[in-house]
Motif scaffolding. Sequence first.
Motif, PDB file in Angstrom:
ATOM      1  N   SER A 153     134.347  39.191  31.320  1.00 38.86           N
ATOM      2  CA  SER A 153     133.435  38.245  31.968  1.00 38.86           C
ATOM      3  C   SER A 153     134.069  37.734  33.260  1.00 38.86           C
ATOM      4  O   SER A 153     135.296  37.673  33.384  1.00 38.86           O
ATOM      5  N   ILE A 154     133.219  37.343  34.212  1.00 42.07           N
ATOM      6  CA  ILE A 154     133.673  37.008  35.564  1.00 42.07           C
ATOM      7  C   ILE A 154     133.381  35.545  35.867  1.00 42.07           C
ATOM      8  O   ILE A 154     132.220  35.123  35.886  1.00 42.07           O
ATOM      9  N   ALA A 155     134.431  34.770  36.101  1.00 41.68           N
ATOM     10  CA  ALA A 155     134.269  33.339  36.333  1.00 41.68           C
ATOM     11  C   ALA A 155     133.512  33.050  37.627  1.00 41.68           C
ATOM     12  O   ALA A 155     132.640  32.183  37.670  1.00 41.68           O
ATOM     13  N   GLU A 156     133.827  33.764  38.682  1.00 40.57           N
ATOM     14  CA  GLU A 156     133.263  33.463  39.999  1.00 40.57           C
ATOM     15  C   GLU A 156     131.752  33.644  40.036  1.00 40.57           C
ATOM     16  O   GLU A 156     131.055  32.959  40.780  1.00 40.57           O
ATOM     17  N   THR A 157     131.228  34.554  39.236  1.00 42.28           N
ATOM     18  CA  THR A 157     129.786  34.847  39.270  1.00 42.28           C
ATOM     19  C   THR A 157     129.070  34.503  37.976  1.00 42.28           C
ATOM     20  O   THR A 157     127.844  34.632  37.909  1.00 42.28           O
ATOM     21  N   GLY A 158     129.810  34.091  36.933  1.00 43.98           N
ATOM     22  CA  GLY A 158     129.164  33.813  35.649  1.00 43.98           C
ATOM     23  C   GLY A 158     128.575  35.056  35.011  1.00 43.98           C
ATOM     24  O   GLY A 158     127.581  34.976  34.288  1.00 43.98           O
ATOM     25  N   THR A 159     129.183  36.191  35.264  1.00 43.89           N
ATOM     26  CA  THR A 159     128.667  37.480  34.788  1.00 43.89           C
ATOM     27  C   THR A 159     129.422  37.958  33.555  1.00 43.89           C
ATOM     28  O   THR A 159     130.644  37.869  33.503  1.00 43.89           O
ATOM     29  N   ILE A 160     128.669  38.470  32.586  1.00 46.68           N
ATOM     30  CA  ILE A 160     129.247  39.054  31.377  1.00 46.68           C
ATOM     31  C   ILE A 160     129.004  40.556  31.411  1.00 46.68           C
ATOM     32  O   ILE A 160     127.881  40.993  31.669  1.00 46.68           O
ATOM     33  N   VAL A 161     130.041  41.329  31.164  1.00 46.63           N
ATOM     34  CA  VAL A 161     129.914  42.784  31.219  1.00 46.63           C
ATOM     35  C   VAL A 161     130.086  43.364  29.822  1.00 46.63           C
ATOM     36  O   VAL A 161     131.038  43.034  29.112  1.00 46.63           O
ATOM     37  N   LEU A 162     129.160  44.232  29.448  1.00 44.07           N
ATOM     38  CA  LEU A 162     129.258  44.970  28.193  1.00 44.07           C
ATOM     39  C   LEU A 162     129.592  46.428  28.508  1.00 44.07           C
ATOM     40  O   LEU A 162     129.028  47.003  29.444  1.00 44.07           O
TER      41      LEU A 162
END
Length: 216
Positions: free
Chosen positions: A127-136
């Motif tokens: 997951s990416i803090a800067e963009t609030g993105t979760i990757v599966l």
Amino acid sequence: MNAREEILGRVRSALADVTQPDPELDVPITWEYGRATAMPDVLDRFVEMCEDYKATVARCGAADVAARVADLLGGAGVRSVVLPSGLEQTWRQAIEAAGITVHDDDPPLSRAELNAIDGVVTASAVSIAETGTIVLDHAADQGRRALTLVPDTHLVVVRADQVVSDVPEAVARLADAVTAGAPLTWISGPSATSDIELSRVEGVHGPRNLFVVLAE
């Protein structure tokens, strides 16, 4: 002189003093791809950005994940979920104990069957803090892509050690999955669009509701 000759002439003039043909060696850059970007608190930034995307975030200790998952599903009115085969059994047990019907995806459920199920619970890859993105990366604890696109509610568990600062750091972490040819799904909040008259419509091309359990 035509335009093409003028452009090429300017290029040759600009390169006249270049003696090193390798551009990476000609212009040394100290920045290292995949290096973490400094920020006050990576987890706080991740939570802030997820909530900015209208996701619901719950933080808890690792030992409390199963109970938190069941509580969030029950509070959202979810009565049935599909679970990937690789999820921890304690999560399944807590969900079943909460009176929620559990479906397995083996054999694979049809689109009509998935559409009739309220939600899905998965783990995550990074997951990416800067963009609030979760990757599966759709490993066994995340299931195939359709599971996270058809049901109306997606609850995803993110471990604190999976949260990175920015996109380059995330991409570096995903190198093995990419090399293996695994599909990647990048999730930034619930599915939504404002294409028509800037009116926000949710659930257009994915889950209408996104719950994030951050296990610290």
